[in-house]
Design a protein around this motif. Structure first.
Motif, mmCIF file in Angstrom:
data_model
loop_
_atom_site.group_PDB
_atom_site.id
_atom_site.type_symbol
_atom_site.label_atom_id
_atom_site.label_comp_id
_atom_site.label_asym_id
_atom_site.label_seq_id
_atom_site.Cartn_x
_atom_site.Cartn_y
_atom_site.Cartn_z
ATOM 1 N N THR A 124 38.440 38.223 38.960
ATOM 2 C CA THR A 124 37.423 37.286 39.768
ATOM 3 C C THR A 124 36.922 38.303 40.844
ATOM 4 O OG1 THR A 124 37.122 35.529 40.927
ATOM 5 C CG2 THR A 124 39.025 36.424 41.249
ATOM 6 N N ASP A 125 35.612 38.202 40.967
ATOM 7 C CA ASP A 125 34.702 38.587 42.032
ATOM 8 C C ASP A 125 35.209 37.921 43.294
ATOM 9 O OD1 ASP A 125 32.247 39.481 43.494
ATOM 10 O OD2 ASP A 125 31.593 37.414 43.071
ATOM 11 N N ILE A 126 34.675 38.291 44.372
ATOM 12 C CA ILE A 126 35.139 37.270 45.727
ATOM 13 C C ILE A 126 33.795 36.816 46.058
ATOM 14 C CG2 ILE A 126 35.674 37.515 48.106
ATOM 15 C CD1 ILE A 126 37.403 39.655 47.554
ATOM 16 N N GLY A 158 30.698 34.866 46.364
ATOM 17 C CA GLY A 158 29.772 33.979 45.802
ATOM 18 C C GLY A 158 30.620 33.407 44.489
ATOM 19 N N THR A 159 31.929 33.882 44.358
ATOM 20 C CA THR A 159 32.479 33.373 43.090
ATOM 21 C C THR A 159 33.945 32.522 43.753
ATOM 22 O OG1 THR A 159 31.893 35.369 41.745
ATOM 23 C CG2 THR A 159 33.961 34.234 41.261
ATOM 24 N N THR A 160 34.968 33.385 44.488
ATOM 25 C CA THR A 160 35.902 32.592 44.959
ATOM 26 C C THR A 160 35.449 32.126 46.484
ATOM 27 O OG1 THR A 160 36.757 34.222 46.349
ATOM 28 C CG2 THR A 160 37.684 33.755 43.919
ATOM 29 N N LEU A 180 34.882 36.815 36.047
ATOM 30 C CA LEU A 180 34.128 35.790 36.710
ATOM 31 C C LEU A 180 33.384 36.317 37.870
ATOM 32 C CD1 LEU A 180 37.128 33.166 37.509
ATOM 33 C CD2 LEU A 180 35.660 33.305 35.515
ATOM 34 N N SER A 181 32.103 35.959 38.072
ATOM 35 C CA SER A 181 31.133 36.469 38.938
ATOM 36 C C SER A 181 29.864 35.791 39.119
ATOM 37 C CB SER A 181 30.698 38.038 38.605
ATOM 38 O OG SER A 181 29.871 38.616 39.586
ATOM 39 N N ASP A 182 29.189 35.692 40.317
ATOM 40 C CA ASP A 182 27.879 34.973 40.765
ATOM 41 C C ASP A 182 26.798 35.974 40.120
ATOM 42 O OD1 ASP A 182 28.806 36.582 42.732
ATOM 43 O OD2 ASP A 182 27.298 35.959 43.870
ATOM 44 N N VAL A 183 27.126 37.301 39.792
ATOM 45 C CA VAL A 183 25.968 38.262 39.464
ATOM 46 C C VAL A 183 25.588 38.499 38.275
ATOM 47 C CG1 VAL A 183 25.206 40.667 40.040
ATOM 48 C CG2 VAL A 183 26.355 39.175 41.868
ATOM 49 N N GLU A 184 24.432 38.297 37.545
ATOM 50 C CA GLU A 184 24.396 38.402 36.215
ATOM 51 C C GLU A 184 24.487 39.921 35.838
ATOM 52 O OE1 GLU A 184 23.492 35.590 34.526
ATOM 53 O OE2 GLU A 184 22.707 36.282 32.766
HETATM 54 MG MG LIG Z 1 29.689 38.335 43.886
#
Ligand SMILES: [Mg+2]
Ligand SMILES: CSCCC(=O)C(=O)COP(=O)(O)O
Length: 227
Positions: free
Chosen positions: A7-9, A11-13, A182-186
């Protein structure tokens, strides 16, 4: 079948605003004093040399180094020496109780659930590994570090490079098709997918529009059986 989650941090967790409005300003304010007090320490000098090499600027004094780091923070540069120094600075903030790391309400519950389901959990963030351990060690939900099997930062490569995910897959030691990123960045998800990872985009505000990846707005919307 998914065996491990990376997992990314930001924008994600956790919210982007905690990183941008709490952590980055804290480091920006503390940098001048930190550099003045720690300038002669060998590990700090190594990071200053790396920053000089990255920027092509001679950094011969705390003031010249501070000016560069302020520019890099303002531009959100994900460069290893900046990230390592920020981690050192944030340590005092966590230890003094100036802040705890923001987590979305579903984050800790789902990390605990996935761990109970025998999934291995890893973090991949541009923040240094030391900063990641502090983040999850002093989180809004307490110390979550026992949940994680490992941490990856820019020393594995940049988050939009396919090779970084190949490096992480090799370090974890599972086939890429058993890993979920898992990330918020495409662009990060595109790179992970090209390395063979399953991917899920976190759209925490529900405002990011179309994605080439499965999308969830909360961790409890992620259906591991669907990958
Ligand atoms: Mg992020
Ligand atoms: C380890 S907490 C600070 C996160 C940070 O410094 C950062 O640049 C966020 O990057 P991310 O890769 O988590 O989006």
């Amino acid at each position: 079948m998914i065996k491990a989650i990376v997992t990314d941090i930001e924008g994600t967790t956790s919210s982007i605003s905690f990183v941008k409005e709490v952590l980055f300003p804290y480091a920006a304010n503390a940098f001048p004093r930190f550099l003045a007090e720690h300038w002669d320490e060998a590990d700090v000098q190594q990071l200053i040399a790396a920053a000089a090499a990255e920027s092509g600027q001679p950094l011969t004094s705390p003031d010249s180094a501070n000016a560069l780091f302020q520019e890099w923070i303002a531009a959100d540069r994900k460069v290893t020496p900046l990230k390592a120094l920020q981690g050192k600075i944030w340590q005092a903030g966590y230890e003094n109780g100036d802040y705890t790391a923001h987590l979305y309400p579903d984050t800790a519950a789902n990390l605990n659930l996935w761990k109970k389901q025998n999934l291995d959990l890893y973090v991949y963030s541009s923040g240094s590994i030391a900063a990641q351990k502090l983040f999850f060690g002093y989180s809004d939900a307490g110390d979550l570090t026992p949940l994680f099997s490992g941490y990856f930062d820019t020393t594995s490569g940049h988050k939009q490079d396919v090779q970084s995910y190949r490096n992480i897959q090799a370090a974890i030691g599972l086939p890429a098709n058993q890993l979920l990123f898992l990330s918020d960045v495409e662009a990060e998800l595109d790179a992970a997918a090209e390395a063979g990872f399953h991917t899920c985009r976190l759209d925490r505000e529900g405002s990011q529009g179309a994605s080439r990846h499965p999308v969830a707005s909360r961790f409890d919307e992620i259906d591991l059986a669907s990958f």
